[in-house]
Write a protein that holds these residues in place. Structure first.
Motif, PDB file in Angstrom:
ATOM      1  N   PRO A 141       1.195  40.984  32.690  1.00 48.44           N
ATOM      2  CA  PRO A 141       2.184  39.970  32.306  1.00 48.44           C
ATOM      3  C   PRO A 141       2.519  39.057  33.476  1.00 48.44           C
ATOM      4  O   PRO A 141       2.721  39.521  34.595  1.00 48.44           O
ATOM      5  CB  PRO A 141       3.408  40.811  31.898  1.00 48.44           C
ATOM      6  CG  PRO A 141       2.847  42.146  31.531  1.00 48.44           C
ATOM      7  CD  PRO A 141       1.682  42.365  32.441  1.00 48.44           C
ATOM      8  N   LYS A 142       2.569  37.772  33.230  1.00 45.94           N
ATOM      9  CA  LYS A 142       2.837  36.785  34.283  1.00 45.94           C
ATOM     10  C   LYS A 142       4.301  36.360  34.322  1.00 45.94           C
ATOM     11  O   LYS A 142       4.758  35.818  35.331  1.00 45.94           O
ATOM     12  CB  LYS A 142       1.952  35.553  34.089  1.00 45.94           C
ATOM     13  CG  LYS A 142       0.454  35.851  34.148  1.00 45.94           C
ATOM     14  CD  LYS A 142       0.049  36.413  35.504  1.00 45.94           C
ATOM     15  CE  LYS A 142      -1.464  36.610  35.603  1.00 45.94           C
ATOM     16  NZ  LYS A 142      -1.931  37.702  34.718  1.00 45.94           N
ATOM     17  N   THR A 143       5.013  36.594  33.248  1.00 43.11           N
ATOM     18  CA  THR A 143       6.420  36.203  33.186  1.00 43.11           C
ATOM     19  C   THR A 143       7.222  37.248  32.416  1.00 43.11           C
ATOM     20  O   THR A 143       6.668  38.029  31.633  1.00 43.11           O
ATOM     21  CB  THR A 143       6.617  34.836  32.498  1.00 43.11           C
ATOM     22  OG1 THR A 143       6.108  34.918  31.156  1.00 43.11           O
ATOM     23  CG2 THR A 143       5.888  33.730  33.252  1.00 43.11           C
ATOM     24  N   CYS A 144       8.527  37.227  32.648  1.00 42.92           N
ATOM     25  CA  CYS A 144       9.494  37.974  31.837  1.00 42.92           C
ATOM     26  C   CYS A 144      10.670  37.038  31.643  1.00 42.92           C
ATOM     27  O   CYS A 144      11.393  36.744  32.610  1.00 42.92           O
ATOM     28  CB  CYS A 144       9.912  39.262  32.532  1.00 42.92           C
ATOM     29  SG  CYS A 144      11.214  40.184  31.656  1.00 42.92           S
ATOM     30  N   GLY A 145      10.844  36.541  30.436  1.00 38.67           N
ATOM     31  CA  GLY A 145      11.843  35.496  30.238  1.00 38.67           C
ATOM     32  C   GLY A 145      11.432  34.272  31.011  1.00 38.67           C
ATOM     33  O   GLY A 145      10.307  33.780  30.883  1.00 38.67           O
ATOM     34  N   ASP A 146      12.326  33.772  31.863  1.00 40.04           N
ATOM     35  CA  ASP A 146      12.014  32.592  32.675  1.00 40.04           C
ATOM     36  C   ASP A 146      11.677  32.954  34.116  1.00 40.04           C
ATOM     37  O   ASP A 146      11.678  32.091  34.992  1.00 40.04           O
ATOM     38  CB  ASP A 146      13.175  31.594  32.633  1.00 40.04           C
ATOM     39  CG  ASP A 146      14.491  32.217  33.098  1.00 40.04           C
ATOM     40  OD1 ASP A 146      14.507  33.430  33.421  1.00 40.04           O
ATOM     41  OD2 ASP A 146      15.507  31.499  33.127  1.00 40.04           O
ATOM     42  N   VAL A 147      11.370  34.243  34.397  1.00 41.69           N
ATOM     43  CA  VAL A 147      11.037  34.683  35.745  1.00 41.69           C
ATOM     44  C   VAL A 147       9.529  34.904  35.857  1.00 41.69           C
ATOM     45  O   VAL A 147       8.939  35.644  35.061  1.00 41.69           O
ATOM     46  CB  VAL A 147      11.772  35.992  36.107  1.00 41.69           C
ATOM     47  CG1 VAL A 147      11.413  36.431  37.520  1.00 41.69           C
ATOM     48  CG2 VAL A 147      13.276  35.827  35.967  1.00 41.69           C
ATOM     49  N   SER A 148       8.896  34.255  36.836  1.00 39.83           N
ATOM     50  CA  SER A 148       7.479  34.463  37.099  1.00 39.83           C
ATOM     51  C   SER A 148       7.298  35.752  37.890  1.00 39.83           C
ATOM     52  O   SER A 148       8.115  36.079  38.756  1.00 39.83           O
ATOM     53  CB  SER A 148       6.896  33.283  37.888  1.00 39.83           C
ATOM     54  OG  SER A 148       6.994  32.085  37.146  1.00 39.83           O
TER      55      SER A 148
ATOM     56  N   THR B  53      16.822  41.640  25.113  1.00 44.29           N
ATOM     57  CA  THR B  53      17.801  40.576  25.359  1.00 44.29           C
ATOM     58  C   THR B  53      17.142  39.211  25.140  1.00 44.29           C
ATOM     59  O   THR B  53      15.924  39.088  25.169  1.00 44.29           O
ATOM     60  CB  THR B  53      18.347  40.652  26.790  1.00 44.29           C
ATOM     61  OG1 THR B  53      17.266  40.454  27.721  1.00 44.29           O
ATOM     62  CG2 THR B  53      18.971  42.009  27.063  1.00 44.29           C
ATOM     63  N   LYS B  54      17.948  38.204  24.938  1.00 40.98           N
ATOM     64  CA  LYS B  54      17.445  36.834  24.777  1.00 40.98           C
ATOM     65  C   LYS B  54      18.145  35.932  25.794  1.00 40.98           C
ATOM     66  O   LYS B  54      19.350  35.712  25.703  1.00 40.98           O
ATOM     67  CB  LYS B  54      17.711  36.327  23.355  1.00 40.98           C
ATOM     68  CG  LYS B  54      16.923  37.070  22.291  1.00 40.98           C
ATOM     69  CD  LYS B  54      17.130  36.449  20.919  1.00 40.98           C
ATOM     70  CE  LYS B  54      16.309  37.180  19.859  1.00 40.98           C
ATOM     71  NZ  LYS B  54      16.502  36.589  18.524  1.00 40.98           N
ATOM     72  N   PRO B  55      17.392  35.409  26.797  1.00 41.71           N
ATOM     73  CA  PRO B  55      15.973  35.695  27.045  1.00 41.71           C
ATOM     74  C   PRO B  55      15.791  37.084  27.642  1.00 41.71           C
ATOM     75  O   PRO B  55      16.761  37.703  28.089  1.00 41.71           O
ATOM     76  CB  PRO B  55      15.593  34.609  28.041  1.00 41.71           C
ATOM     77  CG  PRO B  55      16.849  34.357  28.800  1.00 41.71           C
ATOM     78  CD  PRO B  55      17.954  34.480  27.787  1.00 41.71           C
ATOM     79  N   PRO B  56      14.548  37.602  27.693  1.00 44.13           N
ATOM     80  CA  PRO B  56      14.296  38.903  28.321  1.00 44.13           C
ATOM     81  C   PRO B  56      14.749  38.902  29.779  1.00 44.13           C
ATOM     82  O   PRO B  56      14.740  37.867  30.449  1.00 44.13           O
ATOM     83  CB  PRO B  56      12.770  39.052  28.212  1.00 44.13           C
ATOM     84  CG  PRO B  56      12.387  38.196  27.058  1.00 44.13           C
ATOM     85  CD  PRO B  56      13.321  37.019  27.105  1.00 44.13           C
ATOM     86  N   LYS B  57      15.125  40.083  30.281  1.00 50.41           N
ATOM     87  CA  LYS B  57      15.582  40.226  31.655  1.00 50.41           C
ATOM     88  C   LYS B  57      14.657  41.164  32.422  1.00 50.41           C
ATOM     89  O   LYS B  57      14.147  42.136  31.863  1.00 50.41           O
ATOM     90  CB  LYS B  57      17.017  40.755  31.700  1.00 50.41           C
ATOM     91  CG  LYS B  57      18.054  39.800  31.118  1.00 50.41           C
ATOM     92  CD  LYS B  57      19.450  40.386  31.193  1.00 50.41           C
ATOM     93  CE  LYS B  57      20.487  39.426  30.630  1.00 50.41           C
ATOM     94  NZ  LYS B  57      21.855  39.992  30.698  1.00 50.41           N
ATOM     95  N   LEU B  58      14.467  40.862  33.709  1.00 49.31           N
ATOM     96  CA  LEU B  58      13.564  41.622  34.559  1.00 49.31           C
ATOM     97  C   LEU B  58      14.375  42.473  35.529  1.00 49.31           C
ATOM     98  O   LEU B  58      15.330  41.979  36.137  1.00 49.31           O
ATOM     99  CB  LEU B  58      12.651  40.664  35.321  1.00 49.31           C
ATOM    100  CG  LEU B  58      11.454  41.249  36.068  1.00 49.31           C
ATOM    101  CD1 LEU B  58      10.488  41.930  35.101  1.00 49.31           C
ATOM    102  CD2 LEU B  58      10.738  40.144  36.845  1.00 49.31           C
ATOM    103  N   PHE B  59      13.980  43.750  35.704  1.00 52.94           N
ATOM    104  CA  PHE B  59      14.715  44.667  36.563  1.00 52.94           C
ATOM    105  C   PHE B  59      13.767  45.359  37.541  1.00 52.94           C
ATOM    106  O   PHE B  59      12.582  45.559  37.256  1.00 52.94           O
ATOM    107  CB  PHE B  59      15.444  45.727  35.728  1.00 52.94           C
ATOM    108  CG  PHE B  59      16.528  45.165  34.858  1.00 52.94           C
ATOM    109  CD1 PHE B  59      17.825  45.061  35.326  1.00 52.94           C
ATOM    110  CD2 PHE B  59      16.243  44.724  33.574  1.00 52.94           C
ATOM    111  CE1 PHE B  59      18.836  44.532  34.526  1.00 52.94           C
ATOM    112  CE2 PHE B  59      17.240  44.197  32.765  1.00 52.94           C
ATOM    113  CZ  PHE B  59      18.537  44.094  33.246  1.00 52.94           C
TER     114      PHE B  59
END
Length: 319
Positions: free
Chosen positions: A39-46, A70-76
């Motif tokens: 995956p290259k992105t999660c939500g708006d995070v590259s 969540t909308k948008p998806p969140k990265l942890f």
């Protein structure tokens, strides 16, 4: 030498030759094609290697979780509550680390701590911890030695006096808010909060303590102080800090290059030692926008960096 004697001599050498062990070649960093399935992105995070989501997409200790509920998806960061706001190819992470600590009657001491997953991220000294509360003392301890390395105190006055503090944009100066800084880069932190034996006027008595890590100056707000929780909507852009990647499977570049048991992270890119152990990789010259943790990716950068330099991001006074 006679043919028979020659054969006997060669046979006598065979066991020695068979016992020679050839050190395995240290594998190179992964190539861009080998990570094409990731995956290259999660939500708006590259997402940039050595971080990644899913098997085969990250270096050990750099796994991320993308919450798609969540909308948008969140990265942890791994299996933690530390949210990744931005991730740069250089390995720098902009993360949100914050706490809400309810004051409990009869309890005078509260503890909180944070450690980077795999101890592979450094909190640089341009970051600081901010604490919102009333009638408390804050003590920052070195996460490894346990030494006291920072301290601040928060007091609160009447509402009229507190409003004067915030006129024209209040600074975090010990009235309703205080900060502690990091004397050296840390892989985490330990904090003890002690309730002072003093009377706090209403409506500030027994309010919830809020804490967050940040690199930007925080403008104090009474609304933030009185809130029962803290998040990006209350303190805004101040609630994020920059963390730098550290490869920790070897203590320095020289050992990493010579170790045939671990994968050397830098390949053909530059390697820099880290003061508190480990190393990190960098591109050089006009290749600063490449990823030094991917094989030959630095060579792809031929234009000036597309993202602001860290100097411009951090060249702000910390209050």
């Amino acid at each position: 030498m006679r043919p028979v004697l020659l054969l006997v001599w060669l046979w006598s050498l065979a066991p020695t030759a068979m016992n020679i062990k050839v050190a395995p070649a240290v594998p190179d960093p992964p190539s861009a094609p080998s990570l094409a399935h990731c995956p290259k992105t999660c939500g708006d995070v590259s997402i940039s290697y050595p971080f990644g989501v899913g098997p085969g997409c990250f270096r050990q200790g750099f796994d991320l979780i993308c919450d798609t509920t969540t909308k948008p998806p969140k990265l942890f960061l791994g299996n933690t509550t530390t949210q990744v706001i931005s991730l740069f190819p250089s390995g720098t992470v902009l993360a949100s680390i914050m706490y809400t600590i309810p004051m409990v009657p009869g309890v005078g001491t509260y503890n909180l701590s944070w450690e980077s997953p795999g101890r592979n991220l450094n909190i640089a000294t341009y970051n600081y911890l901010a604490f919102l509360g009333c009638g408390i003392g804050v003590y920052l301890y070195h996460p490894d030695t346990g030494d006291l390395v920072g301290h601040c105190t928060v007091k609160c006055a009447s509402m009229a006096s507190m409003l004067l503090v915030t006129e024209g944009g209040g600074i975090c100066n010990g009235m309703g808010c205080c900060t502690v800084t990091f004397p050296v880069p840390f892989r985490g932190f330990r904090v003890t909060i002690v309730k002072n034996n003093e009377t706090v006027p209403q409506p500030f008595a027994n309010i919830t303590i809020k804490a967050f890590l940040s690199f930007r100056p925080y403008i104090f707000s009474i609304a933030d102080l009185l809130s029962d929780k803290i998040n990006a909507s209350t303190v805004g852009a101040s609630s994020a800090a920059y963390l730098s990647t550290v490869i920790t499977d070897n203590p320095n570049c020289a050992k990493a290059r010579s170790d045939d048991k671990t994968r050397y992270a830098c390949g053909s890119s530059n390697c820099e030692n880290v003061a508190n152990g480990g190393y990190y990789c960098t591109c050089s010259g006009s290749s600063d926008d490449g990823n030094p943790y991917i094989l030959d990716d630095c060579k792809q950068g031929t234009q000036p960096p597309s993202t602001p330099s860290l100097f411009h991001l951090f060249a702000q006074p910390i209050i």
